[in-house]
Design a protein around this motif. Structure first.
Motif, short mmCIF file in Angstrom:
data_model
loop_
_atom_site.label_atom_id
_atom_site.label_comp_id
_atom_site.label_asym_id
_atom_site.label_seq_id
_atom_site.Cartn_x
_atom_site.Cartn_y
_atom_site.Cartn_z
N PRO A 196 52.30 12.46 24.21
CA PRO A 196 52.36 12.84 22.48
C PRO A 196 52.56 12.02 21.14
O PRO A 196 52.98 12.37 20.45
CB PRO A 196 53.13 14.30 22.35
N ASP A 197 53.45 10.68 22.17
CA ASP A 197 54.35 9.94 21.21
C ASP A 197 55.27 11.27 20.48
O ASP A 197 55.66 10.29 19.45
CB ASP A 197 54.06 9.00 20.35
N ALA A 198 55.88 11.59 21.26
CA ALA A 198 56.56 13.00 21.14
C ALA A 198 58.43 11.99 20.25
O ALA A 198 59.00 11.10 21.01
CB ALA A 198 57.18 14.26 21.59
N HIS A 199 58.54 12.63 19.05
CA HIS A 199 59.63 12.40 17.68
C HIS A 199 60.67 13.10 18.08
O HIS A 199 61.34 13.36 17.65
CB HIS A 199 59.35 11.04 17.07
N GLU A 200 60.08 13.97 18.48
CA GLU A 200 61.52 15.27 18.85
C GLU A 200 60.50 16.08 19.63
O GLU A 200 58.95 16.34 19.92
CB GLU A 200 61.27 16.18 17.10
N THR A 201 61.01 17.99 19.90
CA THR A 201 61.32 18.14 21.02
C THR A 201 59.75 19.16 20.67
O THR A 201 58.57 18.91 21.36
CB THR A 201 61.81 19.49 21.11
N ASP A 202 58.92 19.73 19.34
CA ASP A 202 57.80 19.77 19.40
C ASP A 202 56.46 19.34 18.96
O ASP A 202 55.72 19.87 19.21
CB ASP A 202 58.07 20.87 17.13
N GLY A 203 56.55 17.78 19.08
CA GLY A 203 56.07 17.18 19.06
C GLY A 203 55.55 16.99 20.85
O GLY A 203 54.43 16.52 20.20
N LEU A 204 55.81 17.27 21.52
CA LEU A 204 55.16 17.13 22.77
C LEU A 204 54.72 18.51 22.45
O LEU A 204 53.01 18.03 23.01
CB LEU A 204 56.03 18.04 23.68
N ARG A 205 53.71 19.28 21.81
CA ARG A 205 52.08 20.01 22.26
C ARG A 205 52.02 19.41 21.12
O ARG A 205 50.53 19.76 21.16
CB ARG A 205 53.36 21.67 20.88
N HIS A 206 52.05 18.08 20.49
CA HIS A 206 50.61 17.08 19.92
C HIS A 206 49.55 17.28 21.28
O HIS A 206 48.33 16.46 21.24
CB HIS A 206 51.18 16.02 19.33
#
Ligand code: DGT
Ligand code: CA
Ligand code: CA
Ligand code: ZN
Length: 586
Positions: A541-551
């Motif tokens: 996900p290249d998540a930069h915040e917790t919400d980004g994991l959902r990507h």
């Protein structure tokens, strides 16, 4: 409101104040406040607000503490609403043009009376921007190019953003008493990375109330077409949506037709014709004899019945083809031979490897990211913050990296999380293909994601050799975002993908499918052949915040469009499987 939502609004205040030419110290205070919020835990924020102790935190003064408290408790801030109202609404979109910051926008507004894209275009065409202090001919040219780019790109929308608009509409349609079935069709259903418009399909016998509801939605800006069984609208933000209503027994045929793609439809129609049948949005009927396809389809006696798309495919001798595969790239032949892949699903994922924390440019702490991964039901989470050369992203130096490795080991030892956290890094690939840390530093990590973040204008040969050199490093586990593209914003850098894929396979290096909705890189069009040759994928996900994991959900769409099955994707393996894979590579 969560800390990140509040931080977004503080940043917005900073930009708006900057647009107004406010005191830089005041602006800085909001930006600092946003950074501070990102560095504390969500639970700590809640505690500080409840105790009224927010202003004791370094970097948060009394005035800011009040505003944060108001946002945290009510989700609203009168100050911000007034501020927004005090600024020309068109100025905000000027900030989206590459190279434009608040100061430049303010200068254009004050000196040339620019209020929106149209007036800026005019000012450039009249050569007035070139003559302005601090701009010049070059920057005028760049602005015009940026505007044209924006127009070309502005017609399409990211899948993720379109889907967020589509889901509530779909739920609203399904909740109407007249509606028997409703689906979002078109490119959204096919999981394309960008979407031209939304296509809703409804089965109902009583059309009028459905059309009324659709055109009457709160965020509809313009009704561009309205008929008895169809309507088209445009929402604020520019996204358009088509609605079609059909009788229930035509629903499946219409769903298949409006899901597309056009090329898939054409091939399906040819297949039907070869069997003496005519396939259309109205039905599947004999091709020979009297009457048009539509007239025949209205004759229920003639029409092949279908309750589901599987029935439709079956009537043409095919297994069900998932929407993501309907691009006419061999899916019909595969469906005929029973050779369709069993595509990877979101539920197959057990973790992901490319994620950031607030140690570099992320917005959540290590513990918060781990908690968010727990909540997704994952078994592991890889942390890969930026390396030292990415100073713009606050990359970690060797000491900071070592400290993070230790912090992760400690966190794992507490057993407070369901997930095991892997220590990785997103290591810059330097301009010549060397890596940003020495080998002995890289050797302390569980894995290494290697990515390009600078010198993106190198020619194709140089870039290709640069990536291959990185792939040949024994410490590189996976290659990050192959082309660096930002969908609808930045073109990919020039690279010979097939050479890089071959090098990755030869060196047992993974190429990630970066699942950030802005990237979806490596592109789905390349995956099928690459995976056939033996390339392993990781959906990150290249998540930069917790919400980004959902990507990761967006990445799964692209993986499916690339014909990938579970075995092609490292992060469908369980923790032991991943550990084994890492160990075998060492
Ligand atoms: P988009 O909106 O540009 O992202 O792409 P789509 O695929 O959603 O295209 P759209 O909205 O124009 O039409 C939805 C589907 O309807 C399309 O995928 C296939 C079908 N369709 C539309 N026009 C035609 C056509 O002229 N011929 C055929 N065979 N199918 C069409
Ligand atoms: Ca569409
Ligand atoms: Ca459409
Ligand atoms: Zn990156």
């Amino acid at each position: 409101m969560t800390k990140n939502e509040i931080a977004d609004l503080l940043n917005e205040i900073g930009v708006l104040l900057d647009l107004k030419g406010e005191n830089p110290f005041k602006i800085r205070a909001y930006q600092t406040g946003a950074r501070v919020l990102e560095s504390i835990e969500e639970s700590e924020l809640t505690r500080l607000v409840a105790a009224g102790e927010l202003d004791s935190v370094k970097g948060i003064g009394e005035a800011l503490a009040q505003k944060i408290t108001e946002l945290h408790e009510t989700g609203k801030l009168g100050f911000l609403e007034k501020l927004r109202a005090s600024i020309e609404p068109g100025l905000g979109e000027l900030l989206d043009i590459p190279g434009m910051g608040p100061k430049k926008v303010k200068a254009l507004h004050d000196k040339l009376g620019v209020t929106d894209i149209a007036s800026l275009t005019k000012a450039c065409e009249e050569n007035r921007v070139a003559e302005l202090d601090g701009f010049g001919a070059k920057s005028q040219e760049k602005i015009l190019a940026g505007i044209r780019h924006r127009e070309a790109y502005g017609k399409r929308h990211l899948w993720w953003e379109a889907n967020e608009v589509a889901q509530p509409i779909l739920a609203g349609l399904r909740a109407l008493p007249q509606v028997e079935r409703a689906e979002a069709a078109g490119s959204l259903r096919r999981g394309m990375e960008t979407i031209g418009d939304l296509d809703f399909l409804v089965a109902a016998e009583d059309f009028a109330p459905v059309v009324e509801w659709f055109v009457g939605q709160r965020n509809v800006q313009e009704v561009t077409a309205q008929g008895e069984t169809k309507a088209s609208v445009r929402f604020a933000g520019g996204l358009q949506a088509d609605l079609r209503i059909v009788p229930t027994d035509q629903f499946v045929f219409a769903l298949h037709h409006f899901t597309g793609s056009k090329d898939h439809n054409v091939a399906m129609r040819q297949r039907a014709l070869a069997r003496g049948l005519s396939l259309s949005e109205w039905g599947l009927v004999p091709a020979e004899g009297e009457g048009t396809a539509k007239a025949k389809a209205e004759n229920r006696e003639l029409r092949t019945p279908a309750d589901s798309e599987a029935d439709l495919f079956k009537a043409l001798g095919l297994k069900f083809i998932p929407p993501e595969l309907r691009e006419n790239v061999g899916e019909i032949e595969a469906a005929e031979q029973g050779d369709l892949p069993e595509l990877v699903t979101l539920a197959d994922l057990q973790g992901a490897f490319h994620n950031h924390t607030n140690e570099s440019d992320g917005r959540n702490t290590l513990a918060e990211m781990a908690t968010a991964a727990d909540e997704l039901g994952w078994s592991y989470l890889g942390i890969a913050d930026h390396s030292k050369s990415s100073f713009q992203a606050n990359g970690l130096n060797e000491e900071q990296l070592a400290a993070q490795v230790e912090a992760i080991a400690k966190l794992n030892a507490t057993k407070e999380h369901r997930v095991h956290v892997f220590s990785g890094v997103e290591c810059d690939i330097l301009t010549d293909g060397r890596l940003d840390y020495a080998d002995d530093v890289l050797a302390t990590l569980d894995y290494v994601v290697a990515s390009v973040h600078n010198a993106m204008t190198q020619d194709e040969d140089t870039m290709t050799l640069r990536l291959i050199r990185a792939i040949e490093s024994p410490h590189v586990t996976m290659l990050g975002h192959l082309t660096g593209r930002l969908l609808l914003r930045r073109e990919p850098y020039q690279v010979n993908a097939s050479k890089v894929i071959d090098a990755a396979i030869a060196n047992k290096v993974i190429i990630e499918l970066n699942a950030s909705p802005w990237r979806l890189d490596m592109d789905w069009r390349l995956w099928r052949k690459a995976a056939d040759k033996g390339l392993l994928c990781a959906i990150n996900p290249d998540a930069h915040e917790t919400d980004g994991l959902r990507h990761v959900a967006a990445g799964v769409n692209s993986a499916r469009k690339g014909w990938l099955v579970k075995d092609h994707v490292l992060n469908t393996r369980n923790l032991a499987g991943v550990n084994r894979w890492f160990a075998e590579r060492k």
